[in-house]
Design a protein around this motif. Structure first.
Motif, PDB file in Angstrom:
ATOM      1  N   PHE A   1       0.834  -1.204   0.000  1.00 37.61           N
ATOM      2  CA  PHE A   1       0.000   0.000   0.000  1.00 37.61           C
ATOM      3  C   PHE A   1       0.871   1.257   0.000  1.00 37.61           C
ATOM      4  O   PHE A   1       0.667   2.169  -0.813  1.00 37.61           O
ATOM      5  N   SER A   2       1.850   1.313   0.876  1.00 38.52           N
ATOM      6  CA  SER A   2       2.732   2.479   0.964  1.00 38.52           C
ATOM      7  C   SER A   2       3.549   2.680  -0.304  1.00 38.52           C
ATOM      8  O   SER A   2       3.697   3.813  -0.785  1.00 38.52           O
ATOM      9  N   ILE A   3       4.078   1.592  -0.850  1.00 37.15           N
ATOM     10  CA  ILE A   3       4.867   1.690  -2.078  1.00 37.15           C
ATOM     11  C   ILE A   3       4.002   2.212  -3.229  1.00 37.15           C
ATOM     12  O   ILE A   3       4.416   3.107  -3.979  1.00 37.15           O
TER      13      ILE A   3
ATOM     14  N   ILE B   1      -0.866  -9.115 -10.281  1.00 33.50           N
ATOM     15  CA  ILE B   1      -0.213 -10.057  -9.368  1.00 33.50           C
ATOM     16  C   ILE B   1      -1.016 -10.212  -8.077  1.00 33.50           C
ATOM     17  O   ILE B   1      -1.136 -11.309  -7.540  1.00 33.50           O
ATOM     18  N   ALA B   2      -1.607  -9.110  -7.615  1.00 33.28           N
ATOM     19  CA  ALA B   2      -2.363  -9.145  -6.360  1.00 33.28           C
ATOM     20  C   ALA B   2      -3.754  -9.743  -6.527  1.00 33.28           C
ATOM     21  O   ALA B   2      -4.276 -10.371  -5.603  1.00 33.28           O
TER      22      ALA B   2
ATOM     23  N   LEU C   1      -6.936  -3.779  -0.870  1.00 33.18           N
ATOM     24  CA  LEU C   1      -5.694  -3.282  -1.471  1.00 33.18           C
ATOM     25  C   LEU C   1      -5.782  -3.321  -3.002  1.00 33.18           C
ATOM     26  O   LEU C   1      -5.410  -2.363  -3.679  1.00 33.18           O
ATOM     27  N   VAL C   2      -6.287  -4.408  -3.551  1.00 25.50           N
ATOM     28  CA  VAL C   2      -6.451  -4.525  -5.003  1.00 25.50           C
ATOM     29  C   VAL C   2      -7.378  -3.418  -5.503  1.00 25.50           C
ATOM     30  O   VAL C   2      -7.104  -2.773  -6.522  1.00 25.50           O
ATOM     31  N   GLY C   3      -8.466  -3.182  -4.797  1.00 26.65           N
ATOM     32  CA  GLY C   3      -9.387  -2.109  -5.175  1.00 26.65           C
ATOM     33  C   GLY C   3      -8.723  -0.740  -5.130  1.00 26.65           C
ATOM     34  O   GLY C   3      -8.936   0.099  -6.018  1.00 26.65           O
TER      35      GLY C   3
ATOM     36  N   TYR D   1      -7.999   2.077  -8.243  1.00 24.63           N
ATOM     37  CA  TYR D   1      -8.246   3.525  -8.252  1.00 24.63           C
ATOM     38  C   TYR D   1      -6.981   4.303  -8.595  1.00 24.63           C
ATOM     39  O   TYR D   1      -7.030   5.258  -9.377  1.00 24.63           O
ATOM     40  N   LEU D   2      -5.858   3.932  -8.014  1.00 22.74           N
ATOM     41  CA  LEU D   2      -4.607   4.640  -8.291  1.00 22.74           C
ATOM     42  C   LEU D   2      -4.263   4.607  -9.775  1.00 22.74           C
ATOM     43  O   LEU D   2      -3.884   5.631 -10.362  1.00 22.74           O
TER      44      LEU D   2
END
Length: 151
Positions: free
Chosen positions: A7-9, A47-48, A77-79, A83-84
């Protein structure tokens, strides 16, 4: 790698692209960096999502199903990565489109900020700006052309 680290990366990885779109939109590497970052995060997404897809409760059939689906941290996290990627891709498109239409970049920057923070709101703001300026340009072009003289 744990989910918080991923998430941070991912959150940090998008920042150079957004900063370049806002402050160096015409630099030859800006679009490559923004689009490349979006593509790299799309790979992280792939990958996730593979190990999480179709496992666990939830789905897309109702709001309740979506809430169950995103209750799992891996899927959340995948969601978020989804969005990103799409927000950054949309911001890069806004900059390219504005340059093509010769929309002053200073007017596009607020749309970029809104796209980064609120996705569809920024996209809508850009489309409204684009429509308003294109109409104004069309009107100015029409009124600046003299009517042909009668024969």
């Amino acid at each position: 790698m744990d989910l918080e680290t991923v998430f941070s990366i991912c959150n940090t990885a998008i920042l150079p692209g957004w900063l370049l779109l806002a402050f160096a939109p015409r630099w030859r590497w800006t679009q490559r960096i923004a689009t490349g970052t979006a593509a790299a995060l799309a790979l992280v997404y792939l990958i996730a999502i593979v190990p999480t897809f179709g496992k666990g409760e939830g789905g897309f059939g109702s709001l309740h199903d979506v809430a169950q689906l995103f209750a799992r941290r891996e899927v959340l996290l995948v969601g978020w990565i989804h969005y990103l990627v799409f927000d950054l891709f949309t911001g890069a498109w806004e900059v390219r489109d504005a340059a093509r239409l010769r929309i002053p970049h200073v007017l596009v920057v607020p749309c970029l900020v809104l796209t980064l923070l609120f996705g569809p709101v920024g996209f809508l703001a850009y489309l409204v700006l684009r429509a308003a300026l294109r109409r104004r340009l069309d009107v100015e072009e029409t009124t600046s052309v003299e009517a042909p003289a009668p024969r």
